[in-house]
Design a protein around this motif. Structure first.
Motif, short mmCIF file in Angstrom:
data_model
loop_
_atom_site.label_atom_id
_atom_site.label_comp_id
_atom_site.label_asym_id
_atom_site.label_seq_id
_atom_site.Cartn_x
_atom_site.Cartn_y
_atom_site.Cartn_z
N GLN A 105 0.86 -1.18 0.00
CA GLN A 105 0.00 0.00 0.00
C GLN A 105 0.90 1.24 0.00
OE1 GLN A 105 -1.75 2.71 -0.15
NE2 GLN A 105 -2.26 2.99 2.01
N GLU B 215 0.42 4.41 -0.95
CA GLU B 215 -0.14 5.75 -0.85
C GLU B 215 -0.17 6.26 0.59
OE1 GLU B 215 -3.41 6.78 -3.70
OE2 GLU B 215 -3.74 4.62 -3.60
N LYS C 277 -2.35 7.59 2.54
CA LYS C 277 -3.79 7.79 2.74
C LYS C 277 -4.27 6.88 3.86
CE LYS C 277 -4.99 9.02 -2.06
NZ LYS C 277 -5.82 8.64 -3.23
N ILE D 206 -5.98 4.42 4.04
CA ILE D 206 -6.44 3.19 3.39
C ILE D 206 -5.54 2.06 3.88
CG2 ILE D 206 -6.78 1.99 1.21
CD1 ILE D 206 -7.06 4.75 -0.11
N GLU E 53 -5.31 -1.29 2.95
CA GLU E 53 -4.74 -2.26 2.01
C GLU E 53 -4.58 -1.68 0.61
OE1 GLU E 53 -6.79 -6.00 1.99
OE2 GLU E 53 -7.44 -5.76 4.05
#
Length: 358
Positions: free
Chosen positions: A156, A158, A160, A162, A164
């Protein structure tokens, strides 16, 4: 937290009853409860601290690691794994991701456990830079965790909120964790969804089967079926059952479970549930829907409203969106409902709703 469990459940019952009151009168089945601690079969632990002294838990407001290895809602088998995982992080020199400075590699460790103690471990990394070190030191971790069955790395990259990424790199021969639920064995891949409370999940599947048997439909759809829990439990060899799920990995797992259980007249399709319904020539007599928190939404609710489907079993983790979807389906009567305390020590809960065409 800090409120006794009985009071927590009563508050959830009142909140759910208030949300669904406009769609009654309905019959409430007895609330399903389970252990108030040690129930969670999956841990999503943010990795903080340093490589030498990592924390596994959450981040505080300054984005510093807060260690929650002793968290009381986690199953004991998960808590028992965390010291060895922490030691492995240091040994393999996996630098925790520093959110403010956007540096480091290891973002999360995700740990899942079955009732018989088998473990799946996933490392969520910023890049593939640490993969070779993880592979090199895995024998060390396996020596300390012989119950470790599935290991993988998720990438992952990024910055962010998030958890996964799209890329999953297997690090073990085994690719799935077997979750035994009575006669049905579900197979959970790295990205497969399964309810976090195994005890409550079993009761939820049993409730769907009981309602399905009561109305004896010849055709059943299980939309948003995941690894097939509802479809597999409702299959009896006589009715035609179709499960639909966007994840191909989950569909492959569901098919494997159906083959192992020698279930007849069960089919699983990889695709979007909404598009599957819109493109179908015929509607099922009974549909089971288990959508994410956003609910089934206006398009699918409108489709059900226009369809010939007689019965809908709606499993909801968000009673607010359940109520919004019911409002879009005035041709259906909410005849029965049941609250399942899937998430003790929180305000969240699962609701099973039985809808019958008026």
């Amino acid at each position: 937290m800090g409120t006794d469990h009985a009071t927590q459940v009563t508050r959830k019952e009142r909140a759910c009853a208030d949300l669904l009151a406009p769609f009654g009168p309905l019959r409430w089945e007895p609330t399903v409860t389970g252990p108030e601690a040690g129930f969670r079969n999956k841990a999503k632990m943010v990795v903080g601290g340093t490589m030498e002294n990592p924390t596994l838990g959450i981040l505080d407001r300054e984005r510093r690691g807060v260690d929650l290895r002793g968290c009381g809602i986690l199953q004991p088998d998960i808590r028992a794994c965390l010291p060895a995982i922490s030691s492995f992080i240091s040994r393999a020199r996996l630098r925790p991701y520093d959110v403010p400075n956007r540096s480091g590699e290891l973002k999360y460790v995700l740990v899942s456990v079955t009732p018989d103690g088998a473990v799946m471990l996933r490392f969520v990394l910023r890049s593939q830079e640490a993969i070779a070190r993880i592979r090199k030191h895995l024998p060390y971790l396996r020596d300390r965790l012989p119950q470790l069955h599935v290991v993988s790395a998720n990438i992952q990259p990024e910055h962010k909120a998030i958890i996964e990424g799209d890329l999953e790199i297997p690090l073990s021969d085994a690719r799935s964790l077997t979750m035994p639920l009575g006669k049905i064995h579900l197979h959970l891949g790295a990205k497969s969804f399964f309810q976090t409370n195994t005890h409550i999940a079993q009761t939820m599947y049993a409730q769907a089967r009981a309602w399905c048997d009561e109305f004896a439909p010849s055709t059943v759809w299980d939309l948003y079926c995941g690894v097939g829990g509802f479809a597999l439990h409702c299959a009896d060899g006589t009715r035609t059952v179709t499960g639909v799920e966007v994840s191909r990995e989950a569909i492959e797992s569901a098919r494997r479970s159906a083959d192992e259980a020698a279930l007849a007249n069960v089919d699983f399709i990889a695709g979007d549930a909404e598009q599957f319904a819109l493109s179908s020539d015929r509607a099922p007599e009974l549909a089971i829907v288990n959508p994410p928190r956003r609910g089934i939404g206006s398009t699918l609710a409108d489709w059900f409203e226009r369809s010939t489907t007689e019965t809908v079993i709606y499993s909801s983790c968000n009673a607010k969106t359940l109520a919004a979807d019911l409002d879009r389906m005035p041709s259906f009567t909410l005849s029965r409902a049941r609250l399942l305390d899937m998430f003790p020590q929180s305000d969240h809960y699962e609701t099973m709703a039985l809808l019958r065409r008026s």
